[in-house]
Design a protein around this motif. Sequence first.
Motif, PDB file in Angstrom:
ATOM      1  N   LEU A 152      40.548  39.797  13.626  1.00  0.00           N
ATOM      2  CA  LEU A 152      40.908  38.311  13.991  1.00  0.00           C
ATOM      3  C   LEU A 152      41.977  37.769  13.385  1.00  0.00           C
ATOM      4  N   GLU A 153      42.497  38.490  12.260  1.00  0.00           N
ATOM      5  CA  GLU A 153      43.679  38.182  11.588  1.00  0.00           C
ATOM      6  C   GLU A 153      45.185  38.456  12.437  1.00  0.00           C
ATOM      7  N   GLU A 154      44.992  39.788  12.854  1.00  0.00           N
ATOM      8  CA  GLU A 154      46.021  40.201  13.926  1.00  0.00           C
ATOM      9  C   GLU A 154      46.048  39.436  15.154  1.00  0.00           C
ATOM     10  N   LEU A 155      44.843  39.052  15.628  1.00  0.00           N
ATOM     11  CA  LEU A 155      44.633  38.485  16.838  1.00  0.00           C
ATOM     12  C   LEU A 155      45.238  37.078  16.867  1.00  0.00           C
ATOM     13  N   CYS A 156      44.880  36.526  15.871  1.00  0.00           N
ATOM     14  CA  CYS A 156      45.646  35.286  15.477  1.00  0.00           C
ATOM     15  C   CYS A 156      47.094  35.350  15.562  1.00  0.00           C
ATOM     16  N   ASP A 157      47.670  36.313  14.685  1.00  0.00           N
ATOM     17  CA  ASP A 157      49.070  36.557  14.401  1.00  0.00           C
ATOM     18  C   ASP A 157      49.691  36.797  15.866  1.00  0.00           C
ATOM     19  N   ASN A 158      49.018  37.777  16.540  1.00  0.00           N
ATOM     20  CA  ASN A 158      49.703  38.110  17.730  1.00  0.00           C
ATOM     21  C   ASN A 158      49.694  36.916  18.944  1.00  0.00           C
ATOM     22  N   TYR A 159      48.784  36.049  18.657  1.00  0.00           N
ATOM     23  CA  TYR A 159      48.691  34.880  19.596  1.00  0.00           C
ATOM     24  C   TYR A 159      50.031  33.975  19.270  1.00  0.00           C
ATOM     25  N   GLU A 160      50.020  33.746  17.952  1.00  0.00           N
ATOM     26  CA  GLU A 160      51.039  32.870  17.141  1.00  0.00           C
ATOM     27  C   GLU A 160      52.566  33.739  17.687  1.00  0.00           C
ATOM     28  N   GLU A 161      52.484  34.731  17.886  1.00  0.00           N
ATOM     29  CA  GLU A 161      53.795  35.462  18.101  1.00  0.00           C
ATOM     30  C   GLU A 161      54.241  35.033  19.754  1.00  0.00           C
ATOM     31  N   GLN A 162      53.204  35.057  20.378  1.00  0.00           N
ATOM     32  CA  GLN A 162      53.258  34.539  21.921  1.00  0.00           C
ATOM     33  C   GLN A 162      54.063  33.372  21.855  1.00  0.00           C
ATOM     34  N   LEU A 163      53.140  32.479  21.107  1.00  0.00           N
ATOM     35  CA  LEU A 163      53.630  31.059  21.063  1.00  0.00           C
ATOM     36  C   LEU A 163      55.228  30.944  20.565  1.00  0.00           C
ATOM     37  N   ILE A 164      55.372  31.904  19.739  1.00  0.00           N
ATOM     38  CA  ILE A 164      56.997  31.791  19.229  1.00  0.00           C
ATOM     39  C   ILE A 164      57.896  32.140  20.435  1.00  0.00           C
ATOM     40  N   LYS A 165      57.418  33.291  21.031  1.00  0.00           N
ATOM     41  CA  LYS A 165      58.169  33.460  22.094  1.00  0.00           C
ATOM     42  C   LYS A 165      58.643  32.733  23.198  1.00  0.00           C
ATOM     43  N   GLU A 166      57.627  31.960  23.305  1.00  0.00           N
ATOM     44  CA  GLU A 166      57.512  30.713  24.578  1.00  0.00           C
ATOM     45  C   GLU A 166      58.289  29.782  24.122  1.00  0.00           C
ATOM     46  N   PHE A 167      58.083  29.362  22.797  1.00  0.00           N
ATOM     47  CA  PHE A 167      58.431  28.128  22.471  1.00  0.00           C
ATOM     48  C   PHE A 167      59.830  27.855  21.664  1.00  0.00           C
ATOM     49  N   ALA A 168      59.978  28.948  20.742  1.00  0.00           N
ATOM     50  CA  ALA A 168      60.712  28.973  19.517  1.00  0.00           C
ATOM     51  C   ALA A 168      62.359  28.936  19.818  1.00  0.00           C
ATOM     52  N   LYS A 212      63.312  28.106  22.715  1.00  0.00           N
ATOM     53  CA  LYS A 212      63.726  27.026  23.892  1.00  0.00           C
ATOM     54  C   LYS A 212      63.549  25.790  23.617  1.00  0.00           C
ATOM     55  N   ASP A 213      63.070  25.123  24.185  1.00  0.00           N
ATOM     56  CA  ASP A 213      63.456  23.429  24.158  1.00  0.00           C
ATOM     57  C   ASP A 213      62.789  22.931  22.879  1.00  0.00           C
ATOM     58  N   SER A 214      61.598  23.688  22.287  1.00  0.00           N
ATOM     59  CA  SER A 214      60.950  23.212  21.252  1.00  0.00           C
ATOM     60  C   SER A 214      61.409  23.708  20.079  1.00  0.00           C
ATOM     61  N   ALA A 215      62.259  24.524  20.082  1.00  0.00           N
ATOM     62  CA  ALA A 215      62.934  25.348  18.997  1.00  0.00           C
ATOM     63  C   ALA A 215      62.017  25.672  17.885  1.00  0.00           C
ATOM     64  N   ARG A 216      61.430  24.555  17.046  1.00  0.00           N
ATOM     65  CA  ARG A 216      60.697  24.807  16.007  1.00  0.00           C
ATOM     66  C   ARG A 216      59.248  24.785  16.200  1.00  0.00           C
ATOM     67  N   PHE A 217      58.788  24.335  16.821  1.00  0.00           N
ATOM     68  CA  PHE A 217      57.266  24.173  16.915  1.00  0.00           C
ATOM     69  C   PHE A 217      56.632  24.314  18.585  1.00  0.00           C
ATOM     70  N   PRO A 218      55.766  24.454  18.742  1.00  0.00           N
ATOM     71  CA  PRO A 218      55.365  24.343  20.110  1.00  0.00           C
ATOM     72  C   PRO A 218      54.898  23.102  20.501  1.00  0.00           C
ATOM     73  N   VAL A 219      55.720  22.737  21.636  1.00  0.00           N
ATOM     74  CA  VAL A 219      55.554  21.367  22.263  1.00  0.00           C
ATOM     75  C   VAL A 219      55.118  21.653  23.800  1.00  0.00           C
ATOM     76  N   PHE A 220      53.695  21.592  23.668  1.00  0.00           N
ATOM     77  CA  PHE A 220      53.148  21.743  25.158  1.00  0.00           C
ATOM     78  C   PHE A 220      53.544  20.630  26.157  1.00  0.00           C
ATOM     79  N   ASP A 221      53.711  20.937  27.174  1.00  0.00           N
ATOM     80  CA  ASP A 221      53.880  19.662  28.172  1.00  0.00           C
ATOM     81  C   ASP A 221      52.624  19.070  28.464  1.00  0.00           C
ATOM     82  N   LEU A 222      51.437  19.905  28.330  1.00  0.00           N
ATOM     83  CA  LEU A 222      50.157  19.289  28.677  1.00  0.00           C
ATOM     84  C   LEU A 222      49.156  20.117  28.130  1.00  0.00           C
ATOM     85  N   ILE A 223      48.055  19.851  27.433  1.00  0.00           N
ATOM     86  CA  ILE A 223      46.971  20.272  26.925  1.00  0.00           C
ATOM     87  C   ILE A 223      45.798  19.844  27.661  1.00  0.00           C
TER      88      ILE A 223
END
Length: 606
Positions: free
Chosen positions: A465-481, A483-494
């Motif tokens: 589960l640790e790695e699973l979370c790390d990996n998903y966070e890493e996907q968030l980084i790749k998508e958000f870090a 680009k426009d959100s730079a420092r944090f995941p800024v979803f347009d819609l949740i």
Amino acid sequence: MLGLQRRASAGGLSQQTLIIAIVCAAVGGLVLLAILFRTIRSCRSRRNAAPLPPIQPLAHQREHQLAQFEASLQPHRYDPSFLAAPHPPYSPQLGSPSARGSKTSLLGSYSSPHTSYREGSEELSNLTPPEPESPLPVPHSFLGAPTPPSSSSSTHLDDNPTTSYTNTPTTSSAPSSFSKHSKSLPKLSRDDQSRPHHHRPLSVASSLSRISSLPHGPHSQVQAIMPAPLAPGIPPTPSRQSLYEPGTPGDRMSVVDRWVSTGQESTIYSPVLQESARPPRAPRRVSSNPQNTMTTGPQFNHRQYPSMPDVGLQRTPPVPRMPSVYGQGGGKTHLTLLSAPLPIMAASAVHQPPNPSILNVFEDSSILVRSLADFVVKAQKEAVDKKGRFTIALSGGSLPKTLNGLIGHQGVKWDKWHVFYVDERVVPLDHPDSNHKSCNDVLFSKVSIPPSQIHTISIEFLDDLEELCDNYEEQLIKEFAQKDSARFPVFDLILLGMGPDGHTASLFPGHELLQEADRWVAYIEDSPKPPPKRITLTYPVINHASRVAFVATGEGKQDILKGVLDQPELGLPASKVKPSYPGQLYWFVDNAAAAKVDYPRTPFKL
Ligand SMILES: O=C(O)[C@H](O)[C@@H](O)[C@H](O)[C@H](O)COP(=O)(O)O
């Protein structure tokens, strides 16, 4: 002359000698005349001569006087009236106006009303130091534009109300030192000034830092401190202009909003994506006590912490692990954190309360589904117009079924969509319990969204589960870090669901994950709602979104919806979803679910 010549000729003088003598005599006469003339002129001019300048004190005496003068000004009270008063003309006794003036203007901003040390008006030694009556105020440039003289509001810059500031507008004669600082910062509204501070635990690798600040808002001038995985490594850099128009839900400082708690020290953490020793990390926070979902304190699954003595409910959860992040090169990169103090910024920049929730109630679920599709498309359009892509996070449960209004919708641009899951069950992606499977069956398998733009959990980590979370966070980084959100995941819609116990995502009542402020993705191993193992976005992510929408339908949600909307004091998990300003929270509910709710309804409009 003739006599000279006769004598000369009689005495036998040569002609030349005679001439020489004559010339000398002439020159001598001229000289005498000149001397006489100058004497007369000087006598005249002396009669008209200006008085001599006074005798200047010796240099060291002047320095001593200046030192005395400066000493006499400490401590002083701020007296803006000094700025308004005309300064007397320069007098040679007190040094040059430019040096004196600038010094005076700096000191003058702190002078007591009783001390008038303007150039030439007082001998330095005559100044008497005023009694200090109040601490020096913070220059108004830190407070935003000064309030008009009529208001006597004092701005509480920190928890100590004694810090105050006399708001007097500076005059045109205000010294340059003030004028160059007086940016046109937003004014502090009265309630902003009195608003208490919100202390928010840090969100970046809490083991290394603390921050006290208001929740981050898309517009806010503060940076949402990211948990380590998503705070890409750049020291605080000047923000680029926001990609969005101010005031729109999608508006957000595009690069780095800074957390600043007015009047308090705060620091910014900018993890640096670099190869570095992986700091020791406590394990992530874990499961709840499924039998008693309304416990008062954090529950621990002792399997996770065998070494920790079982002292019952009230144990502070360990500092969560800081996830690893894979650098660009694919090598395992770990985050280290840099911290840098931030300047105090205008209080109004961060004191914006969350927008009130908008409750849209629909006759029945079919109308709700159509309206929800239009709402999603509007959010998509705004995001794509501004940044060319649309980031959305989806929940599971009954939510995916409500998205079928998007199938065949003209406005949808599937190629711009980047989909994440608000929570996901830790099961294979084709497992009936998988939220991805639900969404894929209902929607994605029927539309042209690029599969690579649907971010699922990595099934190779299902047993970690640790790695699973790390990996998903890493996907968030790749998508958000980057680009426009730079420092944090800024979803347009949740899009969120809400369970009959008030849970949302996989955040359950009484669970210590509700306190999670350092991670963007956390896990739970004994979820009250099966299946037991899940990962979930945490409140820091959910509450950073530009838009968040709950979808709740059916009579089964009547009681809990009333609890969440009409009794927020219950602190149900769904009640804790409050997108920080100017993020906006919406409720899409049908009449059946809203039957007992008193919260005011808003007619649906795009
Ligand atoms: O994985 C999940 O179970 C969901 O993400 C969960 O948060 C869901 O939204 C609520 O449990 C409400 O589910 P219902 O709408 O089906 O009641």
